[in-house]
Motif scaffolding. Sequence first.
Motif, PDB file in Angstrom:
ATOM      1  N   LEU A  22      27.797  30.545  26.921  1.00  0.00           N
ATOM      2  CA  LEU A  22      29.058  30.003  27.404  1.00  0.00           C
ATOM      3  C   LEU A  22      30.084  31.110  27.644  1.00  0.00           C
ATOM      4  O   LEU A  22      29.996  32.195  27.075  1.00  0.00           O
ATOM      5  N   LEU A  23      31.058  30.806  28.467  1.00  0.00           N
ATOM      6  CA  LEU A  23      32.156  31.713  28.772  1.00  0.00           C
ATOM      7  C   LEU A  23      33.328  31.344  27.869  1.00  0.00           C
ATOM      8  O   LEU A  23      33.748  30.184  27.832  1.00  0.00           O
ATOM      9  N   ARG A  24      33.857  32.326  27.126  1.00  0.00           N
ATOM     10  CA  ARG A  24      34.983  32.065  26.232  1.00  0.00           C
ATOM     11  C   ARG A  24      36.279  32.411  26.945  1.00  0.00           C
ATOM     12  O   ARG A  24      36.433  33.499  27.491  1.00  0.00           O
ATOM     13  N   VAL A  25      37.207  31.471  26.929  1.00  0.00           N
ATOM     14  CA  VAL A  25      38.537  31.661  27.488  1.00  0.00           C
ATOM     15  C   VAL A  25      39.517  31.596  26.319  1.00  0.00           C
ATOM     16  O   VAL A  25      39.426  30.700  25.481  1.00  0.00           O
ATOM     17  N   VAL A  26      40.442  32.562  26.248  1.00  0.00           N
ATOM     18  CA  VAL A  26      41.307  32.695  25.084  1.00  0.00           C
ATOM     19  C   VAL A  26      42.780  32.630  25.481  1.00  0.00           C
ATOM     20  O   VAL A  26      43.184  33.236  26.473  1.00  0.00           O
ATOM     21  N   ASN A  27      43.557  31.898  24.702  1.00  0.00           N
ATOM     22  CA  ASN A  27      45.012  31.926  24.812  1.00  0.00           C
ATOM     23  C   ASN A  27      45.494  32.908  23.751  1.00  0.00           C
ATOM     24  O   ASN A  27      45.524  32.598  22.572  1.00  0.00           O
ATOM     25  N   ARG A  43      43.506  31.459  20.357  1.00  0.00           N
ATOM     26  CA  ARG A  43      42.879  30.142  20.467  1.00  0.00           C
ATOM     27  C   ARG A  43      41.885  30.157  21.615  1.00  0.00           C
ATOM     28  O   ARG A  43      42.231  30.485  22.737  1.00  0.00           O
ATOM     29  N   GLY A  44      40.653  29.789  21.354  1.00  0.00           N
ATOM     30  CA  GLY A  44      39.601  29.879  22.362  1.00  0.00           C
ATOM     31  C   GLY A  44      39.026  28.536  22.762  1.00  0.00           C
ATOM     32  O   GLY A  44      39.124  27.552  22.036  1.00  0.00           O
ATOM     33  N   GLU A  65      44.324  21.210  26.880  1.00  0.00           N
ATOM     34  CA  GLU A  65      44.434  20.735  25.501  1.00  0.00           C
ATOM     35  C   GLU A  65      43.796  21.710  24.522  1.00  0.00           C
ATOM     36  O   GLU A  65      44.336  21.967  23.444  1.00  0.00           O
ATOM     37  N   ALA A  66      42.650  22.266  24.884  1.00  0.00           N
ATOM     38  CA  ALA A  66      41.948  23.190  23.990  1.00  0.00           C
ATOM     39  C   ALA A  66      42.733  24.486  23.788  1.00  0.00           C
ATOM     40  O   ALA A  66      42.788  25.021  22.685  1.00  0.00           O
ATOM     41  N   LEU A  67      43.344  24.981  24.857  1.00  0.00           N
ATOM     42  CA  LEU A  67      44.085  26.240  24.770  1.00  0.00           C
ATOM     43  C   LEU A  67      45.555  26.038  24.414  1.00  0.00           C
ATOM     44  O   LEU A  67      46.264  27.004  24.136  1.00  0.00           O
TER      45      LEU A  67
END
Length: 86
Positions: A22-27, A43-44, A65-67
């Motif tokens: 998976l690709l992780r996207v982070v705030n 927050r990922g 919502e996740a970030l």
Amino acid sequence: MQSRSPISKCVGCGARRDKIELLRVVNNKGDILIDPGERITGRGAYLCPNMDCLDKAVEKNSLKEALRIDISDEIYNKISGEIKHD
């Protein structure tokens, strides 16, 4: 015996897959970053590395919502550019 990587859920399609797939996207304090090595703090959220999952995540607001941050077109283009390079 081989050990498996931890399982995470794609915020787009909901599929459970190994984190390495998976690709992780982070705030990170308001900056949205792509984190291929899972080293950036913040927050990922995880996405399958395809445009369909990114589109679903944006449509359902699950990435937002996740970030815990609004997803602008600039952020969407940044993530989609990273997906297209993979």
